[in-house]
Design a protein around this motif. Structure first.
Motif, PDB file in Angstrom:
ATOM      1  N   UNK A 141      -1.359  63.441 -72.579  1.00  0.00           N
ATOM      2  CA  UNK A 141      -2.576  62.739 -72.708  1.00  0.00           C
ATOM      3  C   UNK A 141      -2.501  61.464 -72.282  1.00  0.00           C
ATOM      4  N   UNK A 142      -1.533  60.442 -72.627  1.00  0.00           N
ATOM      5  CA  UNK A 142      -1.250  59.207 -72.426  1.00  0.00           C
ATOM      6  C   UNK A 142      -0.980  59.147 -70.991  1.00  0.00           C
ATOM      7  N   UNK A 143      -0.455  59.908 -70.368  1.00  0.00           N
ATOM      8  CA  UNK A 143      -0.281  59.872 -68.777  1.00  0.00           C
ATOM      9  C   UNK A 143      -1.773  59.940 -67.986  1.00  0.00           C
ATOM     10  N   UNK A 144      -2.464  61.058 -68.536  1.00  0.00           N
ATOM     11  CA  UNK A 144      -3.938  61.261 -68.037  1.00  0.00           C
ATOM     12  C   UNK A 144      -4.727  60.197 -68.360  1.00  0.00           C
ATOM     13  N   UNK A 145      -4.646  59.501 -69.456  1.00  0.00           N
ATOM     14  CA  UNK A 145      -5.498  58.429 -69.610  1.00  0.00           C
ATOM     15  C   UNK A 145      -5.051  57.286 -68.648  1.00  0.00           C
ATOM     16  N   UNK A 146      -3.866  56.915 -68.655  1.00  0.00           N
ATOM     17  CA  UNK A 146      -3.382  56.007 -67.504  1.00  0.00           C
ATOM     18  C   UNK A 146      -3.808  56.305 -66.019  1.00  0.00           C
ATOM     19  N   UNK A 147      -3.595  57.422 -65.813  1.00  0.00           N
ATOM     20  CA  UNK A 147      -4.051  57.764 -64.188  1.00  0.00           C
ATOM     21  C   UNK A 147      -5.773  57.512 -64.187  1.00  0.00           C
ATOM     22  N   UNK A 148      -6.438  57.803 -65.270  1.00  0.00           N
ATOM     23  CA  UNK A 148      -7.855  57.622 -65.056  1.00  0.00           C
ATOM     24  C   UNK A 148      -8.362  56.346 -64.986  1.00  0.00           C
ATOM     25  N   UNK A 191      -7.245  54.965 -61.610  1.00  0.00           N
ATOM     26  CA  UNK A 191      -8.277  55.263 -60.636  1.00  0.00           C
ATOM     27  C   UNK A 191      -9.556  54.538 -60.842  1.00  0.00           C
ATOM     28  N   UNK A 192     -10.224  54.481 -62.017  1.00  0.00           N
ATOM     29  CA  UNK A 192     -11.361  53.475 -62.135  1.00  0.00           C
ATOM     30  C   UNK A 192     -11.215  52.047 -61.851  1.00  0.00           C
ATOM     31  N   UNK A 193      -9.831  51.585 -62.008  1.00  0.00           N
ATOM     32  CA  UNK A 193      -9.612  50.148 -61.783  1.00  0.00           C
ATOM     33  C   UNK A 193      -9.443  50.036 -60.135  1.00  0.00           C
ATOM     34  N   UNK A 194      -8.900  50.699 -59.388  1.00  0.00           N
ATOM     35  CA  UNK A 194      -9.021  50.961 -57.902  1.00  0.00           C
ATOM     36  C   UNK A 194     -10.347  51.119 -57.322  1.00  0.00           C
ATOM     37  N   UNK A 195     -11.036  52.074 -57.837  1.00  0.00           N
ATOM     38  CA  UNK A 195     -12.281  52.048 -57.469  1.00  0.00           C
ATOM     39  C   UNK A 195     -13.208  50.852 -57.429  1.00  0.00           C
ATOM     40  N   UNK A 196     -13.250  50.342 -58.567  1.00  0.00           N
ATOM     41  CA  UNK A 196     -13.857  49.094 -58.978  1.00  0.00           C
ATOM     42  C   UNK A 196     -13.590  47.827 -57.732  1.00  0.00           C
ATOM     43  N   UNK A 197     -12.042  47.675 -57.783  1.00  0.00           N
ATOM     44  CA  UNK A 197     -11.527  46.693 -56.716  1.00  0.00           C
ATOM     45  C   UNK A 197     -12.128  47.101 -55.334  1.00  0.00           C
ATOM     46  N   UNK A 198     -12.030  48.045 -54.788  1.00  0.00           N
ATOM     47  CA  UNK A 198     -12.475  48.748 -53.600  1.00  0.00           C
ATOM     48  C   UNK A 198     -13.861  48.758 -53.214  1.00  0.00           C
ATOM     49  N   UNK A 199     -14.546  49.206 -54.334  1.00  0.00           N
ATOM     50  CA  UNK A 199     -15.894  49.322 -53.937  1.00  0.00           C
ATOM     51  C   UNK A 199     -16.935  48.339 -53.520  1.00  0.00           C
ATOM     52  N   UNK A 200     -16.476  47.299 -53.854  1.00  0.00           N
ATOM     53  CA  UNK A 200     -17.481  45.864 -53.661  1.00  0.00           C
ATOM     54  C   UNK A 200     -16.729  44.961 -52.615  1.00  0.00           C
ATOM     55  N   UNK A 201     -15.695  45.242 -52.461  1.00  0.00           N
ATOM     56  CA  UNK A 201     -14.691  44.342 -51.635  1.00  0.00           C
ATOM     57  C   UNK A 201     -15.397  44.231 -50.082  1.00  0.00           C
ATOM     58  N   UNK A 202     -15.480  42.913 -49.952  1.00  0.00           N
ATOM     59  CA  UNK A 202     -15.940  42.738 -48.697  1.00  0.00           C
ATOM     60  C   UNK A 202     -14.728  42.120 -47.447  1.00  0.00           C
ATOM     61  N   UNK A 203     -14.998  42.655 -46.435  1.00  0.00           N
ATOM     62  CA  UNK A 203     -13.756  42.366 -45.360  1.00  0.00           C
ATOM     63  C   UNK A 203     -14.400  41.478 -44.354  1.00  0.00           C
ATOM     64  N   UNK A 204     -13.735  40.574 -43.646  1.00  0.00           N
ATOM     65  CA  UNK A 204     -14.227  39.923 -42.747  1.00  0.00           C
ATOM     66  C   UNK A 204     -14.028  40.816 -41.421  1.00  0.00           C
ATOM     67  N   UNK A 205     -14.398  40.107 -40.128  1.00  0.00           N
ATOM     68  CA  UNK A 205     -14.339  41.083 -39.168  1.00  0.00           C
ATOM     69  C   UNK A 205     -12.781  41.267 -38.420  1.00  0.00           C
ATOM     70  N   UNK A 206     -11.948  40.259 -38.731  1.00  0.00           N
ATOM     71  CA  UNK A 206     -10.662  40.612 -38.361  1.00  0.00           C
ATOM     72  C   UNK A 206     -10.009  41.729 -39.262  1.00  0.00           C
ATOM     73  N   UNK A 207     -10.257  41.683 -40.706  1.00  0.00           N
ATOM     74  CA  UNK A 207      -9.622  42.621 -41.389  1.00  0.00           C
ATOM     75  C   UNK A 207     -10.283  44.105 -41.102  1.00  0.00           C
ATOM     76  N   UNK A 208     -11.527  44.005 -40.735  1.00  0.00           N
ATOM     77  CA  UNK A 208     -12.248  45.427 -40.570  1.00  0.00           C
ATOM     78  C   UNK A 208     -11.733  46.081 -39.338  1.00  0.00           C
TER      79      UNK A 208
END
Length: 85
Positions: free
Chosen positions: A22-29, A32-49
């Motif tokens: 159960x601890x492993x499942x909580x950590x994985x969740x 995943x939430x942390x990664x989604x929050x980081x990537x969801x709103x991240x803006x890239x400049x032209x070179x990065x995109x």
């Protein structure tokens, strides 16, 4: 109804293993939430995109002009959402 009996030490061991899983499942969740929050709103400049899409900046501009990719303008520069790229 069937009654299954096991030794108390085996039962405790099983409960510990379930708690560990159960601890492993909580950590994985949470990860995943942390990664989604980081990537969801991240803006890239032209070179990065362009690098992520493996195209030139000019091709990216054409894609923008043809409305094939969405973008936002922040302080006069084009930015691309990572979720769109």
């Amino acid at each position: 109804m069937k009654v299954i009996t096991i030794e108390s030490s085996a039962y405790r061991t099983m409960l510990e293993q379930i708690a560990e899983i159960a601890g492993y499942v909580r950590e994985a969740k949470e990860e995943r939430r942390r990664k989604e929050a980081e990537t969801k709103d991240r803006l890239l400049n032209t070179a990065q995109a362009a690098e992520l899409l493996n195209v030139s900046t000019r091709t990216l501009q054409r894609m923008r002009d043809d409305h094939r990719i969405e973008y936002v303008i922040v302080r006069g520069t084009c930015r691309y959402r990572l979720s769109e790229v």
